[in-house]
Design a protein around this motif. Structure first.
Motif, PDB file in Angstrom:
ATOM      1  N   LYS A  53       0.707  -1.266   0.220  1.00  0.00           N
ATOM      2  CA  LYS A  53       0.093  -0.001   0.064  1.00  0.00           C
ATOM      3  C   LYS A  53       0.936   1.227   0.086  1.00  0.00           C
ATOM      4  N   ARG A  54       0.377   2.262  -0.527  1.00  0.00           N
ATOM      5  CA  ARG A  54       0.882   3.574  -0.414  1.00  0.00           C
ATOM      6  C   ARG A  54      -0.378   4.555  -0.116  1.00  0.00           C
ATOM      7  N   PRO A  55      -0.618   4.548   0.953  1.00  0.00           N
ATOM      8  CA  PRO A  55      -1.912   5.251   1.689  1.00  0.00           C
ATOM      9  C   PRO A  55      -2.211   6.793   1.208  1.00  0.00           C
ATOM     10  N   LEU A  56      -1.382   7.532   0.888  1.00  0.00           N
ATOM     11  CA  LEU A  56      -1.366   9.123   0.663  1.00  0.00           C
ATOM     12  C   LEU A  56      -1.615   9.153  -0.821  1.00  0.00           C
ATOM     13  N   ASP A  57      -2.854   8.839  -1.168  1.00  0.00           N
ATOM     14  CA  ASP A  57      -3.209   8.624  -2.640  1.00  0.00           C
ATOM     15  C   ASP A  57      -4.155   9.785  -3.182  1.00  0.00           C
ATOM     16  N   ARG A  58      -4.360  10.805  -2.664  1.00  0.00           N
ATOM     17  CA  ARG A  58      -5.471  11.980  -3.003  1.00  0.00           C
ATOM     18  C   ARG A  58      -4.851  13.503  -2.523  1.00  0.00           C
ATOM     19  N   ALA A  59      -5.458  14.196  -3.154  1.00  0.00           N
ATOM     20  CA  ALA A  59      -5.106  15.683  -2.959  1.00  0.00           C
ATOM     21  C   ALA A  59      -5.241  16.107  -1.302  1.00  0.00           C
ATOM     22  N   SER A  60      -6.489  15.733  -0.999  1.00  0.00           N
ATOM     23  CA  SER A  60      -6.767  15.986   0.465  1.00  0.00           C
ATOM     24  C   SER A  60      -5.401  15.648   1.452  1.00  0.00           C
ATOM     25  N   GLN A  61      -5.075  14.620   1.176  1.00  0.00           N
ATOM     26  CA  GLN A  61      -3.812  14.135   2.079  1.00  0.00           C
ATOM     27  C   GLN A  61      -2.520  14.476   1.557  1.00  0.00           C
ATOM     28  N   LEU A  62      -2.249  14.855   0.473  1.00  0.00           N
ATOM     29  CA  LEU A  62      -0.772  15.139  -0.154  1.00  0.00           C
ATOM     30  C   LEU A  62      -0.918  15.682  -1.651  1.00  0.00           C
ATOM     31  N   ASP A  63      -0.219  17.038  -1.479  1.00  0.00           N
ATOM     32  CA  ASP A  63      -0.124  17.663  -2.926  1.00  0.00           C
ATOM     33  C   ASP A  63       1.378  18.171  -2.969  1.00  0.00           C
ATOM     34  N   ARG A  94       9.436  22.944   2.186  1.00  0.00           N
ATOM     35  CA  ARG A  94      10.668  23.825   1.914  1.00  0.00           C
ATOM     36  C   ARG A  94      11.593  23.063   2.851  1.00  0.00           C
ATOM     37  N   ALA A  95      12.809  22.683   2.309  1.00  0.00           N
ATOM     38  CA  ALA A  95      13.992  22.347   3.331  1.00  0.00           C
ATOM     39  C   ALA A  95      15.178  23.120   3.076  1.00  0.00           C
ATOM     40  N   GLU A  96      15.222  24.092   1.953  1.00  0.00           N
ATOM     41  CA  GLU A  96      16.446  24.691   1.856  1.00  0.00           C
ATOM     42  C   GLU A  96      16.354  25.936   2.915  1.00  0.00           C
ATOM     43  N   GLY A  97      17.634  26.443   3.261  1.00  0.00           N
ATOM     44  CA  GLY A  97      17.928  27.660   4.044  1.00  0.00           C
ATOM     45  C   GLY A  97      17.527  27.476   5.365  1.00  0.00           C
ATOM     46  N   ASP A  98      17.402  28.435   6.099  1.00  0.00           N
ATOM     47  CA  ASP A  98      17.143  28.196   7.802  1.00  0.00           C
ATOM     48  C   ASP A  98      15.972  27.807   7.976  1.00  0.00           C
ATOM     49  N   PHE A  99      14.843  28.319   7.389  1.00  0.00           N
ATOM     50  CA  PHE A  99      13.683  27.831   7.339  1.00  0.00           C
ATOM     51  C   PHE A  99      13.401  26.466   7.219  1.00  0.00           C
ATOM     52  N   LYS A 100      12.345  25.754   7.681  1.00  0.00           N
ATOM     53  CA  LYS A 100      12.056  24.699   7.330  1.00  0.00           C
ATOM     54  C   LYS A 100      10.687  24.515   7.469  1.00  0.00           C
ATOM     55  N   ASP A 101       9.800  24.466   6.276  1.00  0.00           N
ATOM     56  CA  ASP A 101       8.417  24.590   6.110  1.00  0.00           C
ATOM     57  C   ASP A 101       7.899  22.915   6.270  1.00  0.00           C
ATOM     58  N   ALA A 102       7.869  22.397   7.259  1.00  0.00           N
ATOM     59  CA  ALA A 102       7.685  20.967   7.562  1.00  0.00           C
ATOM     60  C   ALA A 102       6.355  20.770   8.355  1.00  0.00           C
ATOM     61  N   PHE A 103       5.473  20.544   7.386  1.00  0.00           N
ATOM     62  CA  PHE A 103       3.902  20.450   8.160  1.00  0.00           C
ATOM     63  C   PHE A 103       3.692  18.814   8.396  1.00  0.00           C
ATOM     64  N   ASN A 104       3.430  18.576   9.613  1.00  0.00           N
ATOM     65  CA  ASN A 104       3.189  17.263   9.884  1.00  0.00           C
ATOM     66  C   ASN A 104       1.721  16.807  10.412  1.00  0.00           C
ATOM     67  N   TYR A 105       1.277  15.693   9.671  1.00  0.00           N
ATOM     68  CA  TYR A 105       0.165  15.249   9.945  1.00  0.00           C
ATOM     69  C   TYR A 105      -0.256  13.811  10.165  1.00  0.00           C
ATOM     70  N   LEU A 106      -1.736  13.493  10.575  1.00  0.00           N
ATOM     71  CA  LEU A 106      -1.940  12.287  11.036  1.00  0.00           C
ATOM     72  C   LEU A 106      -3.053  11.590   9.986  1.00  0.00           C
ATOM     73  N   VAL A 107      -2.988  10.532   9.558  1.00  0.00           N
ATOM     74  CA  VAL A 107      -4.180   9.748   9.160  1.00  0.00           C
ATOM     75  C   VAL A 107      -4.139   8.234   9.496  1.00  0.00           C
ATOM     76  N   THR A 108      -5.416   8.024   9.758  1.00  0.00           N
ATOM     77  CA  THR A 108      -5.800   6.557  10.251  1.00  0.00           C
ATOM     78  C   THR A 108      -6.604   5.546   9.291  1.00  0.00           C
ATOM     79  N   ALA A 109      -6.500   4.438   9.734  1.00  0.00           N
ATOM     80  CA  ALA A 109      -7.285   3.509   8.858  1.00  0.00           C
ATOM     81  C   ALA A 109      -7.599   2.245   9.603  1.00  0.00           C
ATOM     82  N   PRO A 110      -8.335   1.534   9.324  1.00  0.00           N
ATOM     83  CA  PRO A 110      -8.934   0.314  10.048  1.00  0.00           C
ATOM     84  C   PRO A 110      -8.035  -0.865   9.656  1.00  0.00           C
ATOM     85  N   SER A 111      -7.141  -0.883   8.424  1.00  0.00           N
ATOM     86  CA  SER A 111      -6.627  -1.721   8.022  1.00  0.00           C
ATOM     87  C   SER A 111      -5.794  -1.054   7.025  1.00  0.00           C
ATOM     88  N   ILE A 112      -4.738  -1.672   6.774  1.00  0.00           N
ATOM     89  CA  ILE A 112      -3.502  -1.244   5.884  1.00  0.00           C
ATOM     90  C   ILE A 112      -4.074  -0.636   4.397  1.00  0.00           C
TER      91      ILE A 112
END
Length: 532
Positions: A53-63, A94-112
């Motif tokens: 499985k690759r679970p992050l498969d739609r725009a609401s989860q990852l763009d 964004r990972a370049e430079g002194d700033f890191k725009d690192a957005f952290n998220y949680l998703v869940t599922a009853p099965s893989i």
């Protein structure tokens, strides 16, 4: 006894997080700018793993459109509790430079297999988040705290905050619970609870050749955490001759029979040079706890082993060969393939437009961070071969389709069919040698090779260590080598920007672009890959 042979996930599979549910084991790994996001492999014996499985498969989860190379999904954490799988991930905008725009998220599922939820936004205070489920039902998020004001290192500790799933939000104040060891660059925290102790397992030393797995413990989840007597429990930095290098980013799992194993990332540099074309891969080590309750490698020392004893009582079978041989006869893209950044694959390719073919819609250039029509799979061994076939009929030099070995926009070799501007077709080789950020192109052929105006063209490549050789054939004719041998080693973490700036691995696949605005498409009726 049949051994587990490392790496267990070959080719680009970095930052492994392992969990067990009954007799089933799952490993989640980073995918960075490749879509869909997060690879999840399954096993019942810790040796043989299947991508399920690759679970992050739609725009609401990852763009990830517009995100830089080696941005995107960093260091996922997969856990199981309360009848759900919990997947935490960073989308590194964004990972370049002194700033890191690192957005952290949680998703869940009853099965893989899902369904996987829409994401809960957690924070953006630092990357590599993980979720710990305590025995009392409370849940805690940990991640690296990034302080852009600090020099020379912006690491400001491992920060913890409680998560309330009923309210779907973090609660209370974040607090720094661990400051790491002198190795520095402390990241990738995972908390485990064994025998009444909370163990903080972290990655340190950067993801290059000084990488380590470090360990600390506490009787309380929020510390204070005491460092391991040896500080680190795994590293390759003391053995530069080992075939397993850059070892770090550990995660421990307990078997049903009370044995312990630790997954970790590593790389296999090309022999004789420090270039990892296969990217960072996943290995596993057996772990024992000493009389004082500290985890240590079962074989002693800190160096990872190539071969590991499997769990007692498990029948471990032989490994399966990694090969792709597809004629695109279904409406689903085979799971080994991915594409770049976009959650709208229908804009990039179709398996229905021409049955039995993969149709690529010519989009932006091979250097774009937005929409690339590129469908590819991982290289998993140093020696391999790939072939494809297409009847693409571009009209100008601005319309191109072909076979590509691709690390990122600055590191690739492209056997490209284009129009000659006179109603015919021609074949050229376009390369980028790893220069960053200029991404200057080179052209291995002084003069493009003329092709018939219509008909199928077969395209192939052979990689043997540092050498890449392209070949082609007209219709069912014999294969003909084209161009000089090319440097395959630039398609590596270390090529160009360097080992601490590039985090993926080489892919081989099919690509097309159209800069002329002529609605150019390219149909591919087969693709094969095999290791040699």
């Amino acid at each position: 006894m049949t051994k587990i042979v490392n790496p267990i996930l070959r080719g680009f599979n970095a930052d492994p997080a392992i969990c067990r549910v009954g007799d089933d084991y799952y490993i989640a790994t980073s995918t960075f700018e490749w879509f869909p996001g997060v690879q999840i492999h399954h096993s019942r014996d810790l040796k043989n793993w299947e991508l399920v499985k690759r679970p992050l498969d739609r725009a609401s989860q990852l763009d990830m459109r517009g995100e830089q190379d080696s941005g995107g999904v960093w260091a996922p954490c997969l856990t199981y509790a309360d009848g759900l799988f919990w997947l935490i991930y960073t989308d590194m905008k964004r990972a370049e430079g002194d700033f890191k725009d690192a957005f952290n998220y949680l998703v869940t599922a009853p099965s893989i297999e899902g369904p996987w939820s829409d994401p809960v936004y957690l924070n953006a205070s630092g990357f590599d988040p993980s979720l710990f489920h305590d025995d009392n039902g409370r849940k805690y998020l940990t991640n690296q705290l990034w302080d852009y004001r600090r020099k020379p290192s912006a690491f400001a500790g491992i920060v913890m905050q409680e998560y309330d799933h009923t309210r779907r939000k973090l609660i209370g104040e974040p607090r720094v619970v661990y400051h790491g060891t002198p190795a520095g660059i402390t990241e990738g925290p995972h908390i485990h609870k064994f025998n009444g102790w909370y163990y903080m397992i972290t990655a340190e030393g950067g993801t290059g050749y000084n990488h380590t797995v470090s360990c600390a413990r506490s009787k309380s989840v929020d510390g204070p955490y005491e460092n391991h007597p040896d500080l680190h429990i795994l590293t390759s930095r003391n053995d530069p001759q080992s075939p397993i290098q850059r070892s770090g980013h550990g995660c421990i799992v307990e078997t049903a029979d009370g044995e312990y194993y630790m997954t970790h990332l590593m790389s296999r540099p090309l022999p004789g040079i420090r270039r990892s074309v296969l990217g960072r891969e996943t290995s596993i080590q057996k772990v024992d706890f000493d009389a004082d309750g500290w985890p240590r490698l079962a074989g002693g020392g800190m160096a990872p082993s190539l071969e590991v004893d499997p769990p007692q009582g498990l029948d471990v079978g032989p490994e399966k060969a990694d090969a792709t041989d597809t004629s695109f006869d279904t409406l689903d893209l085979p799971i080994e393939f991915q594409w770049l950044r976009s959650p709208e694959p229908e804009r990039l390719f179709s398996l229905a437009a021409r049955p039995g073919h993969l149709r690529l819609f010519g989009r932006q250039s091979i250097g774009s961070w937005f929409e690339q029509a590129l469908v590819a799979r991982r290289q998993t061994e140093f020696a391999c071969a790939a072939e494809t076939e297409t009847d693409a009929t571009p009209k100008t030099f601005q319309q191109i389709a072909g076979l590509i070995a691709y690390y990122n926009r600055s590191k690739f070799h492209y056997l490209a069919i284009s129009g000659d501007g006179k109603g015919g077709r021609e074949l050229s080789i376009i390369s980028c040698n790893g220069a960053w950020p200029e991404s200057s192109l080179t052209f291995a052929l002084g003069t493009a090779v003329a092709l018939p105006a219509t008909g199928n063209i077969r395209l192939g490549l052979d990689i043997d260590g540092v050498v890449l050789q392209f070949r082609y054939a007209v219709e069912a004719g014999d294969w003909v080598k084209i161009g000089p041998t090319l440097d395959a080693s630039i398609l590596s973490d270390e090529g160009g920007r360097g080992v601490n700036g590039s985090f993926t691995g080489n892919f081989i696949g099919m690509a097309a672009y159209d800069l002329a605005g002529g609605d150019f498409t390219a149909d591919f009726d087969s693709f094969s890959y095999k290791n040699r």
